[in-house]
Design a protein around this motif. Sequence first.
Motif, PDB file in Angstrom:
ATOM      1  N   UNK A 234     -18.518 -11.778  -4.056  1.00  0.00           N
ATOM      2  CA  UNK A 234     -19.399 -12.945  -4.001  1.00  0.00           C
ATOM      3  C   UNK A 234     -18.673 -14.204  -4.478  1.00  0.00           C
ATOM      4  N   UNK A 235     -17.880 -14.088  -5.519  1.00  0.00           N
ATOM      5  CA  UNK A 235     -17.079 -15.219  -5.979  1.00  0.00           C
ATOM      6  C   UNK A 235     -16.076 -15.633  -4.905  1.00  0.00           C
ATOM      7  N   UNK A 236     -15.474 -14.632  -4.257  1.00  0.00           N
ATOM      8  CA  UNK A 236     -14.530 -14.926  -3.182  1.00  0.00           C
ATOM      9  C   UNK A 236     -15.178 -15.671  -2.025  1.00  0.00           C
ATOM     10  N   UNK A 237     -16.383 -15.262  -1.666  1.00  0.00           N
ATOM     11  CA  UNK A 237     -17.109 -15.947  -0.596  1.00  0.00           C
ATOM     12  C   UNK A 237     -17.338 -17.412  -0.958  1.00  0.00           C
ATOM     13  N   UNK A 238     -17.733 -17.668  -2.194  1.00  0.00           N
ATOM     14  CA  UNK A 238     -17.981 -19.044  -2.639  1.00  0.00           C
ATOM     15  C   UNK A 238     -16.699 -19.873  -2.618  1.00  0.00           C
ATOM     16  N   UNK A 239     -15.596 -19.305  -3.083  1.00  0.00           N
ATOM     17  CA  UNK A 239     -14.344 -20.041  -3.139  1.00  0.00           C
ATOM     18  C   UNK A 239     -13.806 -20.372  -1.753  1.00  0.00           C
ATOM     19  N   UNK A 240     -14.019 -19.455  -0.802  1.00  0.00           N
ATOM     20  CA  UNK A 240     -13.484 -19.662   0.545  1.00  0.00           C
ATOM     21  C   UNK A 240     -14.371 -20.590   1.364  1.00  0.00           C
ATOM     22  N   UNK A 241     -15.677 -20.379   1.329  1.00  0.00           N
ATOM     23  CA  UNK A 241     -16.578 -21.129   2.213  1.00  0.00           C
ATOM     24  C   UNK A 241     -17.075 -22.442   1.595  1.00  0.00           C
ATOM     25  N   UNK A 242     -17.396 -22.451   0.323  1.00  0.00           N
ATOM     26  CA  UNK A 242     -17.793 -23.663  -0.387  1.00  0.00           C
ATOM     27  C   UNK A 242     -18.862 -24.465   0.372  1.00  0.00           C
ATOM     28  N   UNK A 249     -26.968 -18.138  -0.834  1.00  0.00           N
ATOM     29  CA  UNK A 249     -26.948 -16.707  -0.558  1.00  0.00           C
ATOM     30  C   UNK A 249     -26.320 -15.923  -1.699  1.00  0.00           C
ATOM     31  N   UNK A 250     -25.253 -16.463  -2.290  1.00  0.00           N
ATOM     32  CA  UNK A 250     -24.583 -15.771  -3.396  1.00  0.00           C
ATOM     33  C   UNK A 250     -25.477 -15.705  -4.623  1.00  0.00           C
ATOM     34  N   UNK A 251     -26.163 -16.815  -4.918  1.00  0.00           N
ATOM     35  CA  UNK A 251     -27.099 -16.810  -6.036  1.00  0.00           C
ATOM     36  C   UNK A 251     -28.215 -15.798  -5.791  1.00  0.00           C
ATOM     37  N   UNK A 252     -28.680 -15.730  -4.548  1.00  0.00           N
ATOM     38  CA  UNK A 252     -29.703 -14.749  -4.194  1.00  0.00           C
ATOM     39  C   UNK A 252     -29.187 -13.330  -4.402  1.00  0.00           C
ATOM     40  N   UNK A 253     -27.931 -13.084  -4.001  1.00  0.00           N
ATOM     41  CA  UNK A 253     -27.351 -11.762  -4.185  1.00  0.00           C
ATOM     42  C   UNK A 253     -27.221 -11.390  -5.642  1.00  0.00           C
ATOM     43  N   UNK A 254     -26.732 -12.336  -6.467  1.00  0.00           N
ATOM     44  CA  UNK A 254     -26.599 -12.072  -7.893  1.00  0.00           C
ATOM     45  C   UNK A 254     -27.965 -11.862  -8.544  1.00  0.00           C
TER      46      UNK A 254
END
Length: 586
Positions: A234-242, A249-254
């Motif tokens: 999830x951190x990787x997705x945020x760093x790549x897509x920003x 979506x990442x906050x929802x997943x967490x």
Amino acid sequence: MSEVAVAEPDREKVAPTSFAARHGLSSWDLTALVICLLLLVLFAPPLMFGGWTLRAALLLMAAPIGLALLVARCRRRDLAAGLLAASLVWTVIVALSSGSMRSAVLGSAGRDLSAWTIVASSALWAVGRQLSDRGRIALVEVYVWGASVVGLVGAVQVLADVRTGPLALDSGRPSAFLTNPVYFGAVCASALIAATVRWSPRSWRVQTVPVVVLGVGVSLSGSRVALAAAGVALVGVLLVHRSRDRLAASVLGLGSIAAGVLLDRAVGAGRNAADRLAEGAGGGRLTAWGYGLEALGDRPIRGYGFGMFRPAVQHRFSVDFVREHAANEASSPWFDAHNVVIGVLVAVGLVGAVLFLAWVSAWLPRVSGPLAWALVPIVLHWMLQPVSVYTLPLAMLMFGAAAPGDDRIDLHLRRGAVGVLTAVGVVLGLTLFTADVLLKLAADDRNSDRAEVAALLYLRDPIVDDLVAQIHARDARLATPRTDELEWRQRVTEDEPDRPFWWSLLARRQIDAGQLDEAAVSIERALELQPNNVQTSRADAVLAVRLGDEDRLTAALEQLCALGQPECELTADELLNPSDEPPEGS
């Protein structure tokens, strides 16, 4: 005989009468979607080897046509296909020359890795490459929603506190259709990342459902590796897509993962992944990896073969390692390195590892999108957990399908060859399925004759032959084993001569039969394979009592004490007639 090309029909000239055509999907697309869904949900508790048999049968069915696709790409000088083919050829060569050819090539029922499972799973990579762009989109949906069904079943297991039956919780942890909470967690984490990457605010109501279900599933699985893998991805997705969408979506997943923790604390057994982080401990992994590197030093070029990690390292097991991490062969057999890098190095040596790495390096730059991101948690899972038939085929299929663009090829084969390859796969898969059914029926009826017939279909499988020996013992219902049981026990040691557990079992039954000299030979063989082994020391202590050998008994009891076993405090009579003998694992 002329050659023909098996190609996709021209959609402008052929009316879209089939389901696939109506949705713009090719026959390859539909094949991949079905395979993906079945790998997620196949479940058959009545079978002897349950989900393993169904997934292994599915791999056998798909392998011939998948390998034909791989060969076709090699003929077109496809670099990635050529490197994978070379890796698989080396894998087979290593297995054939391993010194334990049967185990390295065919493995055993219920176990995950062998040359054939690696080859068959790799064939799905070639199938994945045949997908159209629309097929790739559909594969993401099938994977996310199929895994959501798995996650939902796991949540029901926890909410209903299922303690009996095929869907019973495993120490408070769900597994759904995947037999093991660890694999359940890996699949939930993988699909969660795919769901997060493809999440869109335009259809947020629908797309939020799988994110929530899968996030809860990651927590409920109790797998610390799955939790960490999901967090890293999830951190990787945020760093790549920003982007705001990915952030939401990442906050929802967490948040869903956190909700799973709260749900387990409220109604579960407190075995969620977050709470289990406090337990720490690596379970002996670092020590096992060290043993693996030592084994690699002995065979740096060709390795030992897939599925042969235990024979490669077992003679190195120290007293401390056995006492803490390998006392019970059922729960800690160490058939796998619990690290894909160490496992591959030990299995195929430096040559094979370089070939597999070259293949990954050649294909990895081409992959992107949800399917590529879905691979991240699975690969991280493999760094600390076994590679299995519950994760490897899925990963191979998605890895092949993760490269965008039309990469399909026409499969040029002689007329009727496609049908023949398909028929061969179906026959192989159905044969395995039938063998399991026959073995299960024979075990339920305690029919040793029918069990022996079923064993023939497994081609000298040690696990199956051990079951036949057990059926003979139950059929006789005698403390002293009959000749046929001893013959099958001996046969098991011939099937897999490098596993000390089988020799220890044979020795115990030889002692019961009064064959003390033969039992001594069996124990000696077991000790040669693994000097520090609980089951072997137990058998040695019982033999010493029967022989009246005080020195041998003292040595065996001292070894059992060193290994942390309670038998060291038993009397001779208690050793011969244990009231609660520790369970043996096979």
